[in-house]
Each structure stands twice: as structure tokens, then as C-alpha cells.
Design a protein around this motif. Structure first.
Motif, PDB file in Angstrom:
ATOM      1  N   THR A 162       0.827  -1.209   0.000  1.00 13.87           N
ATOM      2  CA  THR A 162       0.000   0.000   0.000  1.00 13.87           C
ATOM      3  C   THR A 162       0.862   1.260   0.000  1.00 13.87           C
ATOM      4  O   THR A 162       0.547   2.237  -0.687  1.00 13.87           O
ATOM      5  CB  THR A 162      -0.916   0.001   1.236  1.00 13.87           C
ATOM      6  N   THR A 209      -0.573  -6.341  -8.542  1.00 16.38           N
ATOM      7  CA  THR A 209      -2.005  -6.178  -8.760  1.00 16.38           C
ATOM      8  C   THR A 209      -2.558  -5.377  -7.592  1.00 16.38           C
ATOM      9  O   THR A 209      -1.910  -5.236  -6.547  1.00 16.38           O
ATOM     10  CB  THR A 209      -2.735  -7.526  -8.833  1.00 16.38           C
ATOM     11  N   GLU A 235      -4.802  -6.261  -5.615  1.00 20.95           N
ATOM     12  CA  GLU A 235      -4.966  -7.160  -4.475  1.00 20.95           C
ATOM     13  C   GLU A 235      -3.625  -7.472  -3.819  1.00 20.95           C
ATOM     14  O   GLU A 235      -3.498  -7.434  -2.591  1.00 20.95           O
ATOM     15  CB  GLU A 235      -5.634  -8.453  -4.941  1.00 20.95           C
ATOM     16  N   SER A 236      -2.602  -7.790  -4.631  1.00 22.82           N
ATOM     17  CA  SER A 236      -1.301  -8.128  -4.048  1.00 22.82           C
ATOM     18  C   SER A 236      -0.688  -6.932  -3.333  1.00 22.82           C
ATOM     19  O   SER A 236      -0.043  -7.083  -2.291  1.00 22.82           O
ATOM     20  CB  SER A 236      -0.356  -8.641  -5.133  1.00 22.82           C
ATOM     21  N   ARG A 260      -2.294  -4.677  -1.779  1.00 19.35           N
ATOM     22  CA  ARG A 260      -3.036  -4.451  -0.543  1.00 19.35           C
ATOM     23  C   ARG A 260      -2.634  -5.439   0.555  1.00 19.35           C
ATOM     24  O   ARG A 260      -2.654  -5.113   1.742  1.00 19.35           O
ATOM     25  CB  ARG A 260      -4.540  -4.568  -0.825  1.00 19.35           C
ATOM     26  N   LEU A 261      -2.211  -6.647   0.144  1.00 16.44           N
ATOM     27  CA  LEU A 261      -1.999  -7.713   1.124  1.00 16.44           C
ATOM     28  C   LEU A 261      -0.538  -8.036   1.413  1.00 16.44           C
ATOM     29  O   LEU A 261      -0.238  -8.655   2.436  1.00 16.44           O
ATOM     30  CB  LEU A 261      -2.702  -8.993   0.654  1.00 16.44           C
TER      31      LEU A 261
END
Length: 425
Positions: free
Chosen positions: A292, A334, A336-337, A339-340
Motif C-alpha cells: 500500500t 495487482t 490485491e497483491s 493491498r496484502l
């Protein structure tokens, strides 16, 4: 050892020597054919000695038109690479130039460097604008290329494409070419048409509304996936031949083996000129950057997340990608990646052949990389994890400029339509 064994040994040695001699002869024969297709005509000894490179070259079709205005001599213009029985005359593809002032945020530590770069850009623009005045007979090469690019029409390029001509008895529309327009051959395929003999070529797509009396199907000879294969070429000829028969057209086909050999030679030439430059921002072990935070810093620096799993920094006016930002782990980014997960670092990548004015793009990438290293508390290193100081970065920039000069020398202007095609896929 028996006489039979001795005889077999001698025969085996003779066979091996014969195969070696035959292969050497065949290789020399192929090289002569390639040289005939790609090498310029012999220069006088003084001119030939002055040239630093001897690789096969692609012609610059606009030099013929530019000679009168640039003061160039006709003897210095490389001859065209002719297709067998080709009916097409081809002008230079468009050569775009990187406009100054592309966004690159920087912290106060590097503001002086950024201002100096922008000042140099402004000086270059003033000089170029002055050189582009009508009637100027002494345009410098970059300005001359930019001038010619503004007026050069899009057309078939026989130096890098295999071209099949279709001469029609009656005009046809794009709707009748569906089988050809949608063919998938493993290499980019372009269709051109013109409304009358000698008229300008026009790109033909499904949306084209014109009527054409002459067509040209153009298949790229080589890209980063390798040269055009004989099987691909055979399929291309079959599709063009079937379409020509359905339209009652006279079809002009080049020689299969000659086109395959041109593709192989072009692929070797491009392999020697294919340069990508990476600058890595790495966190010290065991540090890592949260996805992030990385995304926030990258977007603040002018990057945007692209579908290919990387961030792209694009030119504000043209939309062309100047350089990219990738995961040092070789895993795609991505939403998603990011973010995590986290990553130990990122790689700034400059694809030299695909960028107009690569040296200037490198300057912008260098400044962005310095800024990101400072912001994230990382270190700027090369592929071998060695720290990069200003002296090392200057050497890399010189390498970028040399690569760009090498491309221009064989008439593949970095960032041009020709370069984008040859260094794509």
C-alpha cells in the motif's frame, strides 16, 4: 587393427570433413545473400573507414527527400532494401520525439538536478524550434527527423515487412477483406489500400469506409519472439492467395526462402541492438516495503498501475510509456497483491528501442529512482546489488546513448513505429 577397421575409420573421418566443408560453404552462401539484401553499397575507402559499425542496415527512406534541404550528398544515402518483384515505394515511418517536461516528482535534495535537466530541455526546444524554420537548409539530425515525421504518411515498410500486393480489377471495400483483416499468423499483420494507382496508401481496418483498387498485405519479418518462420509465411501466402482469387485480383508474391532469410538477418540485427536498462531500489535486509505504501509513493511520482502487473510512467502529451516499475521478486503487481503483501524492492526499467530520446527518458527515470530510494529508505543498486553513485549512473547513461545511436545508425529510430514493431511482443 584389421584393414576393414582402418578403412572404416578413414571413411568416417572423410565423411566428417566433408560435412564440415559443406556446412561452411552453405553458411557462406547464406551470408552472401543476406549481405546483398541488407548491406549498403560499397563506399569509397575514406567513407568506409570512417564508419564505426559494419552490421546490416535498414535504409532511411526519407533521406532521399531530405538530401536537398539538409545539404546531404546522394552518395551518402544507403540504397533501399528491395523486395523481390515488389511494386511498393515506401516513405519513412513516423519518428516521434520525447517532449520535455514529463512529470517526475523529486524531493528538495534533488530539485537543483531536476531544474538543470528542465533548463537543458528548454534550451533544446528553443534550438529545435529555430532549426525548424521553413527554408533552413542545415537542420541538425534530430530536428530533421522530427520535421520529416510530421509529414511522412503511414505506408508499407518493405525493410521490415513481407509484402503481398493485390491489384484489383474493380474497387473493393474493407468488408470484403474480413478473412485477411482477422487473420492471426503469430506476427503483426497490416493491410493498406489505395483508391487509385499512385495515390497515398491508407490503413485498412474493419471501420475503413473507402474503396480500394490496390491492396498491400504486410507481415512483420521479426520481433522479440523471433523471425518469421517458413510455416507462418506459407499460411500468409495461402490466405492472401485465396483472398486474391475470390476478388479476382492479380497477386504478387515474393520468394519464400528469400523472405525467411531476410527475417533471420533482421532478427540477428535487432538482437544485437536490443537494450533494456534496470535500476533497482532495494531495502536493506530484512526490510520490506508494504504494498500500500509502495503504491502511494509510485502514484505520487506519476506512475499508474497497468494491467500487465507493473506500474507505468507515461508521457503526459503522447501517452507513450517512458519507463516502468516492476516487482524485484518477478511477481506481478495487482491491486490485491499490493493491498496484502510487501516487497523488498522494485526495479525501474527503460526499454531503449521503444522510447523516443532514450537518454532523456533515462534522466527522468534516474531522478524518479533516486526520489523513491530516498522516500522509502532504500538503496539504488544495479542488477548485481552494487550501489550506484553518480559516476556509475553517468556510465549507464552513456551506454543508453550509445544504444540509441546504434539504432539510429541502422535507421530504426528509437520510439518510432518501426522500432515499436521490431521490439514488440
Amino acid at each position: 587393427m584389421s584393414a576393414l577397421q582402418l578403412g572404416l575409420i578413414v571413411a568416417g573421418i572423410a565423411l566428417v570433413i566433408g560435412v564440415i566443408i559443406y556446412n561452411a560453404w552453405a553458411e557462406r552462401r547464406v551470408r552472401r545473400r543476406i549481405a546483398a539484401a541488407f548491406h549498403p553499397a560499397p563506399d569509397p575507402p575514406s567513407e568506409r573507414a570512417a564508419r564505426a559499425r559494419s552490421e546490416p542496415t535498414l535504409r532511411d527512406p526519407d533521406e532521399d527527400a531530405a538530401g536537398a534541404t539538409s545539404g546531404g550528398s546522394a552518395a551518402a544515402v544507403r540504397p533501399p532494401v528491395e523486395l523481390p518483384a515488389s511494386p511498393f515505394a515506401v516513405p519513412m515511418d513516423d519518428v516521434s520525439t520525447l517532449a520535455p517536461g514529463a512529470r517526475s516528482s523529486l524531493d528538495p535534495e534533488h530539485e537543483d538536478e531536476l531544474r538543470a535537466t528542465r533548463a537543458d530541455d528548454a534550451d533544446d526546444d528553443v534550438a529545435d524550434d529555430a532549426a525548424l524554420e521553413p527554408g533552413d537548409a542545415g537542420l541538425p539530425p534530430p530536428a530533421r527527423a522530427a520535421t520529416l515525421a510530421r509529414t511522412a504518411p503511414v505506408a508499407p515498410d518493405p525493410d521490415i515487412e513481407c509484402i503481398v500486393g493485390l491489384a484489383l480489377a474493380q474497387p473493393v471495400t474493407a468488408a470484403t477483406l474480413s478473412a485477411g483483416l482477422h487473420a492471426r499468423l503469430g506476427k503483426p499483420l497490416r493491410w493498406f489500400g489505395r483508391a487509385a494507382a499512385g495515390a497515398p496508401w491508407q490503413v485498412v481496418t474493419d471501420a475503413s469506409a473507402g474503396r480500394y483498387i490496390e491492396l498491400a498485405a504486410c507481415l512483420l519479418l521479426a520481433d522479440r519472439n523471433g523471425p518469421l518462420s517458413e510455416a507462418q509465411l506459407a499460411t500468409f501466402f495461402r490466405i492472401a492467395g485465396e483472398l486474391g482469387a475470390a476478388l479476382g485480383a492479380r497477386v504478387t508474391l515474393p520468394d519464400v526462402r528469400a523472405e525467411v532469410q531476410r527475417g533471420e538477418a533482421l532478427d540477428r540485427l535487432c538482437a544485437d541492438l536490443d537494450v533494456q536498462i534496470g535500476l533497482t531500489v532495494l531495502k536493506a535486509e530484512p526490510g520490506a516495503v508494504a504494498g500500500t505504501r509502495l503504491r502511494g509513493v509510485a502514484e505520487a511520482a506519476g506512475f499508474h498501475l497497468a494491467p500487465g502487473g507493473r506500474f507505468e510512467h507515461v508521457h503526459e502529451d503522447t501517452g507513450a510509456v517512458l519507463f516502468t516499475l516492476q516487482n524485484v521478486r518477478n511477481e506481478p503487481f495487482t491491486a490485491e497483491s499490493l493491498r496484502l503483501t510487501s516487497t523488498p524492492g522494485v526495479v525501474f526499467l527503460l526499454d531503449v528501442p521503444r522510447v523516443a530520446d532514450p537518454a532523456r527518458a533515462f534522466d527522468q527515470m534516474k531522478l524518479a529512482a533516486k526520489r523513491m530510494a530516498h522516500t522509502l529508505g532504500g538503496e539504488l543498486v544495479d542488477d548485481n546489488r552494487r550501489a550506484l553513485d553518480d559516476a556509475a549512473l553517468a556510465k549507464i547513461r552513456a551506454h543508453v546513448q550509445a544504444a540509441a545511436d546504434g539504432l539510429a545508425e541502422v535507421h530504426i529510430e528509437p520510439g518510432s513505429t518501426r522500432a515499436i514493431a521490431l521490439f514488440g511482443a
